[in-house]
Scaffold this active site. Structure first.
Site, PDB file in Angstrom:
ATOM      1  CG  LEU A  65      -2.020   5.664   6.965  1.00 25.07           C
ATOM      2  CD1 LEU A  65      -0.609   5.185   7.245  1.00 25.07           C
ATOM      3  CD2 LEU A  65      -2.522   5.059   5.666  1.00 25.07           C
ATOM      4  CG  ASP A 307      -7.446  14.435   0.705  1.00 22.73           C
ATOM      5  OD1 ASP A 307      -6.890  14.405   1.817  1.00 22.73           O
ATOM      6  OD2 ASP A 307      -8.508  15.051   0.493  1.00 22.73           O
TER       7      ASP A 307
END
Lengths: 428, 341
Positions: A65, A307
């Site tokens: 993130l 991923d």
């Protein structure tokens, strides 16, 4: 707020539900499923779901993130928005942030930012070793107590076997789940492409399958010796599938996942030196892809992950070997998973399980299911709407997707998190 | 199974726009280069005359990796065609200061470059540059990583053709480091496009790519067997780094196993020629007796290199001009039609 979604095809692999019925939500939680409303339930809002599907919000075991830190593009706020647009409501984020998530302070920072964004559950994964250096153990139990759902080394697997064994033994004593990527750095030898037909022709430095399998063999032996619960991330070779199958057969406490792109792309996609196809582990051969698909079907591979690695444009605007590896993939996890259904690899229930309850079970949580009492995290999906990926329209700050122009059947219409709509495809 | 992607080095007429690799090119592309190169060499004196062909064109030699021989031959070739030449040794300048490759490129483009001749340490760098240059700018690959060095391979087949008349039906043996050699990858492609009968590679597995069959070559561990009956022997330079990374024990052991000696050369056809893209390591991959012997054509290769590079560059500019004229003519025809109506 009380919400009823009526006359919708509800799919919940955890409860083995696949029927057209109603869903009831109150105070952000699932109140029940069925034709008859729970006693005393009066809806403030009714959504007619005729012709649509409803399934649990997805659980992604690995997505970056980009916060805290600067080597990836984006923020927790921007990337959780991208996640819910792809139907993902629970995100596990690996520790390769900047600074590395090897302390309670960083874990708490991530949790706080996620609470502020209030778009999806963000579950931090802590670092096994300090600064992911592979040398000194981080305060593993403290990280667990701070809320890390597992510990991992992200893309810097521990090379020293004794250190790894100690980390495993210590994790076992504290009932900590380790998420491991098996990779032998020496065999990888700074390679950038799968050692195969294409690398041989293009002269790209090679990463042999043994860079993964030799390390996986060692890791499995040490799991057996220490009894640690281990989840293997991003397996990419046919041989790895066999090895995990064998370990499971012998009763080892292991699970594994695969990145969605490995199920659709191969080394041949690198033929044009397109850096968008530069990933770690590398895109492998047709045989590997086929074996990974079989592994999914047979249940050897438990989960499919994004991923997600959002990158700045400049990180990809380089010759293949110099570009940063990774794909911005939150927005394609569901689409690529359901494509496996279109292609006859999995049935719908199996496919959804790989991105909902199975990954949730691995981290020991109730997420990814519509059981009564659970947080009301779900997707409303239009199976008739087809869409084409356009990088320019991606929500993630990273538009590094190699799936430009791919057509997908079925589209998320809305995503609900804790009973609130956090994403709507065509807001009225 | 997808084996090739749209060839970015060809224009809409299927003619050379860039020269990045030999992969995907056809027999006629290669023969054209060889024939044009031949036409540049004076049949009586063997010399190359200065031509006016690229007068007014600016060619920038972008070398991100040090090189003397390749840079020099390109520079001579460019000057023989009357182009304006700028040499840029980028290794020591901007990219080290954090300027990206593309920034450098676009800056140079703004200085009105018509062609970039590029050498870079990354495989695929020339493709990358070709994908990002303005439509009127051409790119010639002067060596990218371990991928390709197409002008070197063309001069090698030019030399072979000089001596053998044609590549068709020849047996060629390549001794040495294939895995780390962009020259050999391109040679193999040139030889197979020109329909050599057999391409053999002789060397230990540590110096071969993981999937040699993907290159259409036959691998021989034994040097005598590999040389048996071949028409051409190509020797490849062995880099010192190979010993450091434990791919080979020593230069001496390599010479004992694979070094090209007079005795070993006797296994090849009596009129076989010996080639080496240079620079030579005497006593490592080749014995001086062979390197300086009658069958060696090593020094000739350097002269031909100029002619072949001139050919590649003049063909690219000619193709661009033809395309432009065709388009202009089409536009004129269209205008004529409109005015006549």
């Amino acid at each position: 707020m009380r919400l009823m979604v009526e006359n919708i095809r509800i799919l919940d692999p955890q409860q083995d539900i696949d029927q057209v019925t109603n869903l009831y939500v109150a105070r952000g939680r699932i109140l029940g499923i069925g034709k008859d409303a729970p006693e005393g339930f009066e809806a403030d809002r009714i959504i007619n779901g005729t012709g649509k599907w409803l399934f649990p919000g997805l659980v992604d075991l690995q997505a970056r993130l980009a916060e805290p830190g600067s080597h990836y593009e984006g923020t927790i706020a921007s990337e959780t928005k991208a996640a819910v647009s792809g139907g993902i409501t629970t995100i596990c984020c690996p520790p390769d942030t900047m600074p590395v998530n090897d302390s309670q302070a960083v874990t708490e920072l991530i949790q706080r930012r996620a609470r502020q964004a209030a778009t999806a559950f963000v579950l931090p994964i802590g670092a096994i070793t300090k600064e992911l250096g592979g040398q000194y153990l981080s305060n593993m139990a403290a990280l667990k107590n701070a809320g890390c759902i597992a510990l991992s080394q992200a893309n810097s697997p521990i090379q020293n076997s004794l250190t790894l064994k100690n980390a495993m033994a210590y994790a076992a004593s504290n009932d900590i789940l380790l998420m491991l990527r098996s990779e032998n750095k020496n065999l990888k030898n700074n390679g950038v492409a799968h050692s195969g037909v294409v690398s041989s022709r293009l002269g790209l430095t090679e990463i042999p399958a043994s860079a993964e399998t030799a390390a996986l063999a060692r890791d499995l032996i040490l799991v057996e010796e220490t009894g640690v619960r281990a989840h293997f991330s991003l397996i990419s070779t046919a041989r790895s599938v066999e090895m995990i199958a064998d370990a499971k057969k012998r009763g080892l406490p292991v699970t594994c996942d695969v990145a969605a792109h490995q199920l659709h792309l191969t080394e041949y996609d690198v033929m044009d030196f397109d850096s968008l196809f530069h990933v770690t582990p590398p895109l492998r051969s047709h045989d590997d892809k086929a074996a990974l698909r079989v592994g999914l079907k047979m249940g050897v591979i438990d989960a499919i992950v994004s991923d997600h690695t959002p990158l700045d444009r400049d990180d990809k605007l380089l010759p293949f070997g110099e570009s940063a590896p990774g794909i911005s993939s939150l927005e394609t996890l569901l689409a690529l998973t359901l494509k496996l259904v279109d292609e006859g690899v999995l049935d719908l229930n199996q496919a959804l399980a790989k991105v909902t309850n199975h990954p949730a079970n691995i981290i020991g949580l109730h997420h990814g299911s519509l059981e009564t009492g659970n947080s009301a995290d779900f997707c409303i999906f239009d199976p008739e709407a087809n869409w084409t990926l356009d990088r320019k329209e991606m929500i993630s700050r990273g538009d590094n997707s190699p799936f430009q122009g791919w057509e997908f059947n079925g589209q998320i219409e809305a995503t609900y998190f804790q009973g609130r709509p956090v994403y709507q495809n065509n807001p009225v | 199974m997808r084996l090739s992607t749209p060839n970015i080095q060809l224009n809409e007429k299927g003619k050379l726009r860039h020269f990045l690799t030999l992969e995907g090119l056809k027999h006629h592309h290669l023969t054209e280069i060889l024939d044009v190169a031949e036409s540049f060499i004076d049949p009586l004196t063997g010399e190359i005359n200065k031509l006016d062909t690229l007068h007014g064109k600016a060619i920038m030699n972008l070398f991100f990796e040090p090189s003397t021989r390749t840079l020099t031959t390109f520079e001579i070739a460019e000057k023989r065609l009357s182009a304006d030449v700028v040499n840029l040794n980028i290794e020591t300048s901007s990219t080290k200061k954090g300027e990206t490759l593309l920034d450098t490129l676009w800056n140079l483009e703004a200085m009105l470059a018509d062609m970039f001749v590029v050498r870079h340490s990354e495989s695929g760098a020339a493709h990358f540059i070709a994908k990002h240059v303005a439509p009127h700018v051409h790119v010639v690959n002067a060596g990218d990583g371990q991928h390709a060095h197409p002008t070197q391979a063309m001069l090698d087949v030019f030399t072979i053709r000089k001596h053998k008349g044609d590549i068709f039906d020849l047996k060629v043996a390549i001794i040495g480091d294939v895995q780390h050699s962009r020259v050999v990858r391109s040679q193999i492609q040139a030889l197979s496009i020109l329909e050599a009968r057999e391409i053999r590679v002789i060397g230990p597995k540590t110096l071969l790519p993981s999937h040699p069959e993907a290159l259409g070559i036959h691998v021989y561990d034994n040097v005598e067997e590999g040389l048996e009956g071949v028409d051409v022997v190509i020797n490849v330079r062995l880099q010192n780094e190979r010993m450091k990374s434990a791919l080979l024990p020593s230069e001496k052991e390599f010479f004992n196993l694979y070094g090209l000696t007079k005795e070993r050369l006797a296994y090849a056809k009596p009129d076989a020629i010996v080639m080496h893209p240079g620079p030579i390591n005497r006593g490592v991959e080749i014995d001086s007796e062979v390197a300086d012997g009658e069958q060696s054509v090593i020094l000739e290769q350097v002269t031909y290199g100029i002619a072949v590079r001139m050919a590649v560059m003049s063909i690219i500019f000619r193709n661009a001009q033809e395309l432009q004229e065709e388009k202009r003519q089409a536009l004129l025809d269209l205008n004529m039609m409109e005015t006549s109506e």
